[in-house]
Design an enzyme around this catalytic site. Structure first.
Site, mmCIF file in Angstrom:
data_model
loop_
_atom_site.group_PDB
_atom_site.id
_atom_site.type_symbol
_atom_site.label_atom_id
_atom_site.label_comp_id
_atom_site.label_asym_id
_atom_site.label_seq_id
_atom_site.Cartn_x
_atom_site.Cartn_y
_atom_site.Cartn_z
ATOM 1 N N ASN A 21 18.028 5.588 -27.164
ATOM 2 C CA ASN A 21 17.290 5.916 -26.376
ATOM 3 C C ASN A 21 16.270 4.524 -27.239
ATOM 4 O OD1 ASN A 21 18.072 8.081 -28.349
ATOM 5 N ND2 ASN A 21 15.435 8.159 -28.182
ATOM 6 N N ASP A 22 15.537 4.956 -27.417
ATOM 7 C CA ASP A 22 14.150 4.262 -28.024
ATOM 8 C C ASP A 22 14.495 2.976 -28.915
ATOM 9 O OD1 ASP A 22 13.180 6.343 -27.293
ATOM 10 O OD2 ASP A 22 12.206 7.020 -28.977
ATOM 11 N N TRP A 45 24.913 6.516 -26.570
ATOM 12 C CA TRP A 45 23.811 7.391 -26.280
ATOM 13 C C TRP A 45 23.098 6.039 -26.345
ATOM 14 C CZ3 TRP A 45 21.079 10.757 -23.150
ATOM 15 C CH2 TRP A 45 19.509 10.290 -23.482
ATOM 16 N N GLU A 105 4.163 10.384 -28.857
ATOM 17 C CA GLU A 105 4.787 9.613 -29.259
ATOM 18 C C GLU A 105 5.246 8.053 -29.550
ATOM 19 O OE1 GLU A 105 9.113 12.151 -29.097
ATOM 20 O OE2 GLU A 105 8.636 10.862 -27.475
ATOM 21 N N ARG A 121 5.637 10.780 -36.761
ATOM 22 C CA ARG A 121 7.178 10.310 -36.699
ATOM 23 C C ARG A 121 6.661 8.690 -36.127
ATOM 24 N NH1 ARG A 121 8.057 14.932 -33.568
ATOM 25 N NH2 ARG A 121 7.421 14.241 -30.982
ATOM 26 N N ASP A 122 7.477 7.890 -35.622
ATOM 27 C CA ASP A 122 7.321 6.348 -35.295
ATOM 28 C C ASP A 122 5.975 5.307 -35.668
ATOM 29 O OD1 ASP A 122 9.121 8.422 -33.539
ATOM 30 O OD2 ASP A 122 8.186 8.269 -31.621
ATOM 31 N N GLN A 163 17.722 3.356 -31.000
ATOM 32 C CA GLN A 163 18.646 4.814 -31.171
ATOM 33 C C GLN A 163 19.346 5.229 -30.803
ATOM 34 O OE1 GLN A 163 16.320 7.878 -33.102
ATOM 35 N NE2 GLN A 163 15.540 6.088 -33.427
ATOM 36 N N TRP A 177 22.636 13.441 -26.789
ATOM 37 C CA TRP A 177 21.776 12.536 -27.811
ATOM 38 C C TRP A 177 21.930 13.898 -29.018
ATOM 39 C CZ3 TRP A 177 18.484 15.351 -31.693
ATOM 40 C CH2 TRP A 177 17.641 15.282 -31.859
#
Length: 504
Positions: free
Chosen positions: A40-41, A38, A216, A163-164, A57, A65
């Site tokens: 993602n970002d 997996w 986000e 976050r982020d 990620q 995930w």
């Protein structure tokens, strides 16, 4: 079993049921995807010592995930990527999204001798305590290995959703800036620091624009205005649902930034929030830090998937990919600043054979076959479309089952679109959808379309309008032009076969 062979069901499998790695069904050929598991970002985009770093990620244990860690890949040209071992693994907390930078003056004190450290800022998610805090890790070996900062967390608000972080240097006032999201409050906080370790809250932005989901992955950067000698600041904020239909997407605000607070461009109805990309599959884009001087504009990359159907995409042994890297620019429309995106020019090095047509004219109901895609499913198509004052005209991508995706202009509505509704069985109820955006230009419209084995990126009028959608058409795909309820003409038509970045 050879590491270059995978047990995948495929039309090009050998007699033992194995297919060579990078040739699995739907495997991206010129977009980054991990060998397995997996993704993602994108995270920690930074240029250092001749390498563009792409952290992301990543679940090291499967294609669902979970166990969020920072995967790692590097490139010398933003096109060909080399995947490296996991950079920052999950410990007693997951490693959520964030950024990376070069501490050139070693203001953090985390460097060694004359060598500046790489610093990663990320959200640590303590699942047991349900708390998200901001942490630092640092590297002395060009990002291959990382050590946690002993003073972590550097910011702790005792919140379950916080976050982020994105961190950058603000030259006019000689300090560091962090922007970070309060997702459920629909706010972006701005912090300052003199040394990258101690942070002071300066301001908050929001809630504005779309608040139908969590905010986000904020990204704040200064962007040049095409045809002018000035810049404006752009704040991009992702929304995890109810933005593109019921799914996720990215919105942005244009305004000014003084190092402490962001003030947005507004009209009589209040703050102006616009979509970065009107397709279903563009999310969490962030810009590279410390780019070399040859880049005149910010460059970012996004996760080419979404929070609605992304967990179910029919790929194996990986799930998820990145968009192509894109240069950012602003353009003026009726006094408003609009964000545009262009593929980085380095992608043109992948062009191989080209089929050209100087002039194609079709009446309603006509089609013009452009031929089969190369076996790798990768192509770039460019053309100028004229006519089509009503009805629809454009490009059709069709597989051997008769399923189609249309990339076209609708003269009745004055909009460009990608239409994925002409398919049989879909892997998810959200997949059969049409994504469109109005275009100001009507008489002549310039299309640039990047087609990969499982994605379409449409750039209209040199990137003023952008649509990114995944597709999952089967084998033996072909291209054709069509006109429906209109007469239309195509000029300056080029169809490039694109080389795979996995060769060699």
């Amino acid at each position: 079993m050879s590491k270059d062979l995978m047990p995948v069901s495929s039309d090009n499998r050998d007699s033992k049921g194995l297919v060579p790695r990078w040739q699995e069904p739907f495997r991206p050929q010129f977009h980054f995807s991990p060998a397995k598991n997996w993704i993602n970002d994108p995270n920690g985009l930074v240029y250092f010592k001749g390498e563009y770093h792409l952290f992301f990620q990543y679940n090291p244990y499967g294609k669902e995930w979970g166990h969020m860690s920072w995967g790692h890949a590097v490139s010398t040209d933003l096109v060909h990527w080399r995947e490296l071992p996991v950079a920052i693994p999950e410990t007693d907390h997951m490693i959520f999204s964030g950024c990376a930078l070069v501490d050139w003056r070693n203001v953090s004190g985390l460097g060694v001798e004359e060598e500046p450290p790489l610093l990663a800022f990320f959200t640590a998610f303590d699942e047991a305590a349900d708390r998200q805090t901001q942490h630092i890790a640092y590297s002395h070996d060009c990002g291959r290995t990382w050590m946690p900062y002993e003073g972590n967390p550097v910011i702790d608000l005792n919140k379950d959703h916080f976050r982020d972080p994105q961190v950058f240097w603000y030259e006019p006032d000689s300090h560091w800036v962090m922007v970070v999201a309060l997702p459920q409050d629909h706010k972006i906080q701005v912090y300052n620091s003199p040394n990258l370790l101690n942070w002071t809250l300066q301001s908050e932005f929001g809630p504005f624009g779309n608040t139908g989901g969590q905010w986000e992955c904020p990204n704040l950067c200064e962007v040049p205005v095409d045809g002018h000698d000035h810049t404006r600041w752009v704040l991009k904020i992702d929304v995890d649902k109810n933005l593109i239909g019921e799914g996720s997407g990215a919105q942005y605000f244009v305004g000014d930034f003084d190092g402490k607070s962001f003030s947005h461009q507004a009209d009589t109805d209040g703050p102006v929030a616009r979509l970065v990309d009107v397709g279903a599959d563009f999310y969490a884009a962030i810009t590279w830090s410390d780019l070399p001087s040859k880049h005149d504009s910010p460059v970012w990359i996004g996760w080419m998937s979404n929070h609605q159907s992304g967990k179910e995409t029919p790929t194996d042994p990986w799930r998820g990919a990145m968009t192509v890297p894109r240069e950012l620019f602003l353009w003026l429309e009726r006094g408003a600043y609009i964000l545009g995106q262009r593929p980085v020019p380095e992608l043109e090095t992948l062009r191989k054979q080209c089929r050209r047509h100087s002039d194609v004219q079709l009446s309603s109901g006509d089609v013009f076959e452009l031929g089969d895609l190369a076996p790798n499913g990768a192509a770039e198509v460019q053309f100028e479309l004229k006519g089509c004052e009503k009805g629809q005209a454009g490009l059709a991508l069709t597989d051997d089952k008769g399923d189609q995706v249309l990339i076209a202009f609708d003269g009745n509505k004055g909009e460009v679109f990608i239409d994925r509704r002409l398919v049989g069985a879909a892997f998810h109820e959200a997949y059969p959808a049409k994504h469109s955006c109005p275009v100001r230009e009507q008489g002549s419209i310039r299309f640039r379309i990047l087609v990969d084995a499982s994605s379409i990126e449409l750039f209209v009028e040199d990137g003023r309008y952008v649509i990114t959608d995944a597709h999952f058409l089967k084998a033996n795909k072909r291209l054709g032009l069509f006109a429906k309820d209109c007469d239309a003409a195509w000029s300056d038509l080029s169809v490039y076969e694109l080389a795979s970045i996995h060769q060699g």
